[in-house]
Design a protein around this motif. Sequence first.
Motif, short mmCIF file in Angstrom:
data_model
loop_
_atom_site.label_atom_id
_atom_site.label_comp_id
_atom_site.label_asym_id
_atom_site.label_seq_id
_atom_site.Cartn_x
_atom_site.Cartn_y
_atom_site.Cartn_z
N MET A 65 26.08 77.02 44.61
CA MET A 65 25.83 75.59 44.81
C MET A 65 26.28 74.81 43.59
N CYS A 66 26.05 75.35 42.41
CA CYS A 66 26.46 74.69 41.17
C CYS A 66 27.98 74.54 41.10
N ILE A 67 28.71 75.64 41.36
CA ILE A 67 30.16 75.58 41.30
C ILE A 67 30.71 74.58 42.30
N SER A 68 30.17 74.59 43.51
CA SER A 68 30.62 73.64 44.52
C SER A 68 30.38 72.21 44.06
N SER A 69 29.20 71.96 43.54
CA SER A 69 28.86 70.61 43.10
C SER A 69 29.73 70.14 41.95
N VAL A 70 29.97 71.04 40.97
CA VAL A 70 30.75 70.66 39.80
C VAL A 70 32.18 70.31 40.20
N PHE A 71 32.80 71.13 41.04
CA PHE A 71 34.18 70.85 41.40
C PHE A 71 34.31 69.62 42.28
N LEU A 72 33.33 69.36 43.10
CA LEU A 72 33.35 68.12 43.87
C LEU A 72 33.21 66.91 42.94
N ARG A 73 32.43 67.04 41.88
CA ARG A 73 32.31 65.94 40.93
C ARG A 73 33.56 65.79 40.09
N MET A 74 34.26 66.89 39.84
CA MET A 74 35.54 66.80 39.15
C MET A 74 36.56 66.03 39.99
N ILE A 75 36.56 66.28 41.28
CA ILE A 75 37.48 65.58 42.17
C ILE A 75 37.21 64.08 42.15
N ASN A 76 35.90 63.72 42.13
CA ASN A 76 35.48 62.36 41.83
C ASN A 76 36.04 61.32 42.81
N THR A 77 35.88 61.58 44.09
CA THR A 77 36.21 60.59 45.12
C THR A 77 34.98 60.39 45.99
N ASP A 78 34.98 59.32 46.77
CA ASP A 78 33.86 59.08 47.69
C ASP A 78 33.74 60.23 48.69
N GLU A 79 34.88 60.74 49.14
CA GLU A 79 34.85 61.85 50.09
C GLU A 79 34.22 63.08 49.47
N ALA A 80 34.55 63.34 48.20
CA ALA A 80 33.98 64.50 47.52
C ALA A 80 32.47 64.35 47.36
N GLU A 81 32.01 63.15 47.03
CA GLU A 81 30.58 62.93 46.91
C GLU A 81 29.88 63.13 48.25
N ASP A 82 30.52 62.69 49.33
CA ASP A 82 29.95 62.90 50.67
C ASP A 82 29.84 64.39 50.98
N LYS A 83 30.85 65.15 50.58
CA LYS A 83 30.81 66.60 50.82
C LYS A 83 29.71 67.27 50.01
#
Length: 340
Positions: free
Chosen positions: A269-287
């Motif tokens: 869960m941590c790895i998924s969250s960190v990489f989604l925050r690295m992507i840093n788009t609204d879509e990534a935050e939704d995911k």
Amino acid sequence: MKTISFAIPCYNSAAYMDTCIESVLKCGDDIEVIIVDDGSTKDDTAQKADEWARRRPDVIKAVHQENGGHGQAVNTGLANATGLYFKVVDSDDWLDERAMEEVMAYLRTQTDRESPTDLFIGNYVYEKVHEGTRTVMHYRNVFPEGREFSWSEAGHFNQSQYLLMHSVIYRTELLREVGIVLPAHTFYVDNIFVYVPLPAVKTICYRDVDMYRYFIGREDQSVNEDVMKSRIDQQLRITRIMIDAVKLPEDVPEKRLERYMENYLSMMMCISSVFLRMINTDEAEDKRDALWAYLREHNPEIYRRIRRSVLNIGTNLPTDLGRRIGITGYHMAQRIFKFN
């Protein structure tokens, strides 16, 4: 029956697969080597596999399949395995000859037992060839060494310690009994392989030997940071499969194993969250929100525990400052533990 079946998934691996195969063959004549050509088209991987099978028909099988990814190649290897034990060796990695002498000596003692050991564990080594460095990942602080034991005797895993595909050798029939099937065309399937079967494992043996050498550092590797961002949907898929496959805590009666598996899922869960925050788009935050909602819906108790864990409190702090704190924490762990 062969003592062990080694599955070697190969996809356009002609440049390095020989080194891998040669290292496996040093394990002896009571082994089976299953070279799985995963629809290679860019080089002569398929021809090399067939040539190896012609040279050593007593030991080597060459199996060709349409491209299905690493997971499907592992499935194919398992389907063709006849050995008492089963191990995956990636085609750009290799086995240490001296360490495998000790590993094979133990596995051979199991061939006449009515109830052979379910899981053998050894160390693996991150080989950063381009840097000339190596990092040994061991378990001497976690497991008794040199004898069979159960999960009740396992100690505490450090934050950086997890069982990887590199470090495990399963009893073949155990994998079939649990019905392990890895998804095709998906990276990061090794997480399923070292997570889902564990509740079925009753007996374990650990040897403090550096048996597996894991090459790391190529730009196209699946653990490369940019590659991981581009494949984030596959990381999310694997994490959801793990949430569904084992219902914590009720599917894991042994408390020490339950704690380990909870920590592993927390890491995912941590790895998924960190990489989604690295992507840093609204879509990534939704995911990111959707993944946490999925865990909350399917396992509210584990959701509360993992959300509050040390790994995930900082990862999911709100605001842009929280995002930067989470990413900084990840990069600090990366430097300390040298995991990619």
